[in-house]
Design an enzyme around this catalytic site. Structure first.
Site, PDB file in Angstrom:
ATOM      1  N   HIS A 191       2.684   6.980  -0.957  1.00  0.00           N
ATOM      2  CA  HIS A 191       2.276   7.560   0.325  1.00  0.00           C
ATOM      3  C   HIS A 191       1.516   6.524   1.159  1.00  0.00           C
ATOM      4  O   HIS A 191       0.699   5.787   0.624  1.00  0.00           O
ATOM      5  CB  HIS A 191       1.348   8.765   0.104  1.00  0.00           C
ATOM      6  N   GLU A 208      -5.450  13.304  -3.456  1.00  0.00           N
ATOM      7  CA  GLU A 208      -5.065  12.016  -4.024  1.00  0.00           C
ATOM      8  C   GLU A 208      -5.966  10.942  -3.433  1.00  0.00           C
ATOM      9  O   GLU A 208      -6.720  11.206  -2.489  1.00  0.00           O
ATOM     10  CB  GLU A 208      -3.578  11.719  -3.766  1.00  0.00           C
TER      11      GLU A 208
END
Lengths: 307, 402
Positions: A260, A222
């Site tokens: 996150h 990511e």
């Protein structure tokens, strides 16, 4: 064989008397994980009921490992105490056995706590830290297996695909994609979405490359940092098995944390575009959509003569 | 979490890092009083917003958007100039390269005494993800865009990696001072300031501490002329004082409310709302919407254990955005059971009188029960089996690709 965690690994649960710890410990026992007890400071001597069976609780990780000869521990301790729980486990494994796997599920640990904890673990080379802020690690077995974390066990099956990912639900998506082409998994590792963590992509790739059971790898990254780029460059030189990749966050705006703590494009660096480009340059077959991971993997397996 | 320059400087000062005398102001009268109080012939009048590039920014009227003044940081040589600059800044919108075209309203000013600058340096402390340690970066090229320096003259950036077990060591401070060409009193002053900044970085759980420029004065002292400080939000539980430092006007109101209910939400510019569990999957959902020609309106992660109430809150937050023309729900049930999500979706659509198309993709734990619950309802909910199908469906339903 699988990587790091065998099907019959003996596992302790730190924070086993807490709500999260107890809930997931129960799910792990249900899956077939060999849970051997847990640790909660101040609650030593008590027991916890999991799937109708009583499991012992110790005050310290030293006592727990001495008593059970555990191979791994999984941490469900709240953020203020989680880094210390990691260090306690690492110290105990190192002192007693010289090795052990520490899996930290906790989300929200202060970054500077993790800087300290990671340095502490790295001083004990036999100890491996997975996470934090991750779904854990699972090695599906012939009946049951070792599920160490919060992933839904029932979606997995034993097989030959190794999976490594920064994200939880996206790992489940990848697992479902392998199942859609009738492939199971050797081991699935969630390395977590925090900026400072333990085991990284490269260590996972190296272990999958060395593992006989694993014949192909799915790697999911990511936005944020450059771990994916470094892993891709390393894989180009060192990995002979087919790798299929996906990177989440192509549409993420710069400078914004996407859930996150580590998922942030800063100073224009760490974009999905960069990471996809690094994957492609390294010969990694990319899916632009996670629903295509299965078909891209099938293609790669065919190309390698594995289907 | 970011804080303003004036707050950062107060923190630096409290930690023993030399800063110039300055006063935080919210009105023009405050600014004039500050000028009188500072007794400095030259003062800097500085807009306080959470974005860089203030000096080269432009001020506009908040409603008419008429041009007011170039430069959000001004040097004033008289009381009259302070009056002019403060009037032009306060209440107006400052647009910089980091704010986007919308810019930010300036509600706070910092009026700071001047000093005699001999040289400008750059200094930053941050967490280096690759080395998993604290990194100190310094350069002789202060006052410039550091990313530009890194690209054009990387040899002018000097780095120190701090061993977490040993802390910042004396030789590291000396080496960095020498690399910057600092000798004598300035060398000593730099070492002391650097120690204080490193201690503050650790004690305050900073994510970033950037001083650009850090200056050497004519009398060989090191002074922080600017301060960009941000904190690691994960450490909020041990810093009660952050509540007072937080400027809520700098944050999206809806993002704050989402956070309070355990949701992670980021507003984007598109028209397809997304409701997803897990940060990675939420990003991937946005990406796939775009791949099939749509534009995501938001990032929204409901987390691993959301309940019916949170799903409802998530829907209402998505629907606050007037641009939303359709919603894609994408849930891979792990801990979260699909039947619970299905009930939550139905309760929310009924309670909120949902009038935009809704596509729901469920997978994982109890998926069959979840799908059956949705199918049995008479609501206008479109099911999808995978993410690609869900994304294509919602793009079609809102009338095709953007």
């Amino acid at each position: 064989m699988a990587i790091w965690i065998e099907e019959d690994a003996k596992v302790l649960v730190q924070g086993i008397t807490g709500k999260q710890g107890q809930f997931h410990a129960d799910k792990m026992v249900e899956y077939g994980t060999q849970i051997v007890g847990g640790c909660t400071p101040g609650k030593g001597g008590q027991s916890v009921d999991l799937q109708g069976k009583a499991f012992p609780v110790w005050d310290s990780m030293f006592e727990a490992i001495e008593a059970t000869d555990a191979d791994a521990t999984v941490i469900y301790v709240p953020p203020p105490f989680a880094a210390e729980a990691i260090m306690e486990a690492a110290d105990a494994f190192d002192s007693i056995k010289g090795e052990g796997v520490v899996v930290c599920i906790t989300e929200g640990i202060p970054t500077l706590d993790m800087v300290k904890a990671v340095a502490f673990v790295e001083n004990r080379p036999g100890v491996r830290l997975i996470g934090p802020n991750c779904p854990g690690i699972i090695t599906p077995g012939d009946g049951g297996g070792a599920k160490i974390g919060i992933m839904p066990g029932h979606i997995h099956a034993k097989g030959r695909i190794g999976i490594v990912s920064k994200s939880g639900t996206l790992t489940y998506e990848a697992v479902a994609q392998t199942m859609s082409i009738d492939e199971g998994q050797s081991t699935c590792v969630g390395i977590g979405g925090d900026p400072v963590n333990g085991t990284g992509f490269i260590e996972c790739l190296a272990a999958f490359e060395a593992d006989e059971q694993t014949q192909a790898i799915v790697m999911i990254g990511e936005i944020g940092g450059n771990a994916e780029q470094e892993a891709a460059a390393w894989a180009a030189e060192n990995v002979t098995k087919p790798i299929v990749g996906f990177v989440a966050g192509a549409t993420a705006p710069p400078g914004k944390r996407m859930g996150h703590a580590g998922a942030i494009i800063s100073g224009g660096k760490g974009t999905a575009e960069e990471k996809f480009a690094a994957f492609e340059a390294a010969g990694i077959a990319c899916a632009k959509d996670p629903s295509e991971l299965g078909s891209v993997l099938l293609e790669s397996l065919k190309k390698a003569g594995l289907r | 979490m970011n804080i303003h320059e004036y707050q950062g400087k107060a923190l630096l000062k409290a930690n023993g890092v030399p800063v110039l005398e300055g006063v935080h102001c919210m009105t023009v009268e405050d600014a004039l009083a500050a000028y009188d109080q500072l007794g400095s012939k030259v003062v800097a009048v500085k807009s306080q917003i959470h974005a860089g590039g203030r000096g080269k920014g432009t001020l506009y009227h908040p409603e008419s958007r008429a041009h007011v003044m170039d430069g959000g940081v001004k040097i004033a040589f008289s009381r009259d100039e302070v009056n002019t600059y403060a009037t032009n800044i306060l209440g107006n919108v400052l647009v910089t390269i980091q704010t986007g075209d919308e810019g930010k309203i300036v509600n706070n000013l910092y009026v700071e005494a001047g000093c005699d600058i001999a040289h400008e340096y750059y200094l930053a402390i941050l967490v280096d993800r690759e080395n998993k340690s604290v990194l100190i970066m310094a350069s002789t090229e202060g006052g410039m865009d550091i990313e530009h320096v890194a690209e054009t003259t990387p040899e002018k950036i000097h780095k120190i990696s701090v061993d977490p077990n040993a802390g910042l060591l004396g030789y590291q401070k000396r080496d960095l001072a020498l690399a910057l060409g600092l000798t004598g009193a300035a060398h000593k002053s730099f070492g002391k300031a650097l120690s204080s900044m490193y201690s503050m970085f650790v004690a305050s759980d900073c994510a970033m501490l950037e001083i650009n420029p850090l200056v050497k004065t004519a009398d060989e002292q090191i002074v922080a002329l600017d301060a960009k400080v941000s904190f690691d939000e994960n450490a909020e539980f041990r810093h009660k004082s952050w509540d007072e430092l937080r400027d809520l006007s700098e944050e999206e109101d809806v993002e704050i409310r989402a956070k309070e209910t355990g949701l992670s939400y980021v507003k984007l510019d598109g028209n397809i709302g997304c409701l997803v569990n897990g940060a990675g999957l939420a990003m991937a959902t946005m990406d796939v919407i775009k791949l099939y020609g749509g534009e995501p309106a938001n990032f929204l992660d409901v987390g691993g254990g959301a309940n019916e109430e949170q799903v409802k809150t998530a829907f209402s937050i998505i629907l606050e955005d007037p641009n939303v023309k359709g919603i894609l729900v994408n849930i891979f049930g792990g801990i979260m059971r699909c039947d619970i999500i299905a009930r939550g979706v139905i309760a929310a659509t009924e309670a909120l009188d949902l009038d935009v198309p809704l596509v729901v993709r469920l997978a994982g734990t109890n998926v069959d029960e979840g799908k059956a619950i949705l199918a049995a309802s008479d609501l206008n909910i479109h099911p999808a089996d995978d993410l690609a199908e869900g994304a294509q469906r919602i793009v079609e339903l809102i009338g095709g690709a953007a």
